[in-house]
Design an enzyme around this catalytic site. Sequence first.
Site, PDB file in Angstrom:
ATOM      1  N   HIS A 148      26.915  42.426  23.257  1.00 44.05           N
ATOM      2  CA  HIS A 148      26.322  43.551  24.370  1.00 44.05           C
ATOM      3  C   HIS A 148      27.831  42.579  25.423  1.00 44.05           C
ATOM      4  O   HIS A 148      27.722  41.988  25.837  1.00 44.05           O
ATOM      5  CB  HIS A 148      25.447  43.371  24.728  1.00 44.05           C
ATOM      6  CG  HIS A 148      24.272  44.342  24.152  1.00 44.05           C
ATOM      7  ND1 HIS A 148      23.937  43.827  22.482  1.00 44.05           N
ATOM      8  CD2 HIS A 148      23.719  45.406  24.231  1.00 44.05           C
ATOM      9  CE1 HIS A 148      23.077  44.801  22.136  1.00 44.05           C
ATOM     10  NE2 HIS A 148      23.248  45.497  22.944  1.00 44.05           N
ATOM     11  N   HIS A 178      25.073  51.335  16.970  1.00 40.50           N
ATOM     12  CA  HIS A 178      24.431  50.831  18.405  1.00 40.50           C
ATOM     13  C   HIS A 178      22.851  51.095  18.276  1.00 40.50           C
ATOM     14  O   HIS A 178      23.191  52.183  19.448  1.00 40.50           O
ATOM     15  CB  HIS A 178      25.169  50.717  19.577  1.00 40.50           C
ATOM     16  CG  HIS A 178      24.678  49.332  20.884  1.00 40.50           C
ATOM     17  ND1 HIS A 178      25.560  48.307  20.834  1.00 40.50           N
ATOM     18  CD2 HIS A 178      23.867  49.545  21.826  1.00 40.50           C
ATOM     19  CE1 HIS A 178      24.535  47.526  22.063  1.00 40.50           C
ATOM     20  NE2 HIS A 178      23.757  48.799  22.559  1.00 40.50           N
ATOM     21  N   GLU A 194      29.526  45.509  30.066  1.00 43.25           N
ATOM     22  CA  GLU A 194      28.846  47.116  30.030  1.00 43.25           C
ATOM     23  C   GLU A 194      28.241  46.917  32.105  1.00 43.25           C
ATOM     24  O   GLU A 194      28.422  47.943  32.463  1.00 43.25           O
ATOM     25  CB  GLU A 194      27.242  46.465  29.268  1.00 43.25           C
ATOM     26  CG  GLU A 194      26.112  47.862  30.075  1.00 43.25           C
ATOM     27  CD  GLU A 194      24.829  47.672  29.431  1.00 43.25           C
ATOM     28  OE1 GLU A 194      23.653  48.663  28.893  1.00 43.25           O
ATOM     29  OE2 GLU A 194      24.532  46.182  28.521  1.00 43.25           O
TER      30      GLU A 194
END
Length: 348
Positions: free
Chosen positions: A198, A19, A201
């Site tokens: 993603h 990542h 988060e």
Amino acid sequence: MKKKEFYNLLTSVPKAELHLHEEAVISKATINKLYKENVGGDMSKEEQDKLFAYNDLAGFLDSFIAIQKFFTKIENLYYVTDDLESYLLDNNISYCETFFSPTSHLKKGWSFDQMSKILADGAEKIMRDTGRTIRYIVDVSRSFGLENAQRNLDLVIAAQNPYIIGIGLGGNEEAAPAKDFQSVFENAIKAGLHVVTHAGETVDSWSIKDSINLLHAERIGHGISAAYDEAFTKELAESQLPLEISPTSNTFIGKYVKNINDHPIKKLFDSGVNVTLNTDDPTFFKVSLIDEYWNVYNNLDFNLNEIKQLILNGFKASFMSDEDKKRHCSEVEDKWSAWFQSHPQVKL
């Protein structure tokens, strides 16, 4: 283990990073070079300080896009390749899957095929110079909507670049949830591409669940909100779907954790979740991959054997072949053992 010894050990052991945004390894020297070449004059200290003076995700993304605007010639992308090579060498990263974000450049009228060639040239140069492997995941980006995401995918499919192995969904997950991009990911899978997102988060675990159930994500970038959903943590431990965790980035964003000592990566690891360790955006968050290993060792009670397991997880969660995974993991074990044999005073 003392910090100097730890860094010496981690420098000797090969690692994977899964990542990492390629543009975010850009050095400040390169930023200054781009500014001088393409904007004119030298960037003042005040301008540079302002560029990195953000305190939330939106501000960071604005800065990221602002730096992309300094790239006014397509050939400027070669500078990033040089910075990426230096980053890999400094951290002894032997395998890297890095995100490339083309949308801002496409809006300048740049050719995706030319950008794709530069990516291939970069991967080949790094392999030739250092023996290290680079593969790219193109960010279709939440930030510019569904039509743009599909267009980016179409360009990837048409390019047939062997170094581009998948697509990812980056950007602000609060503003554009994963479910909005289901059709794009279905099309990517049909084309034989890997898919990652993603998620988790800045949004609760439903965002991760949507990424898995609707987009069929093979890995989740960040995913830390899973730690606050006990039932889902158990599901992740059972499925072994990998999380790409970046503690410094998560702490900066500050949605779920504001202090590294409170980061949930150890809780997830101890629960059996398949976690990998990454930086996300090294230049922007002022952290290297070895720094991140030190951070979790020094602040979160990972012991040395668990640090080695995190390193192995990085290779095992990658999209390389099973044969290559075994080869890299064997090298980790060999280098790890060799270091301790040459440092008998250091005990596990």
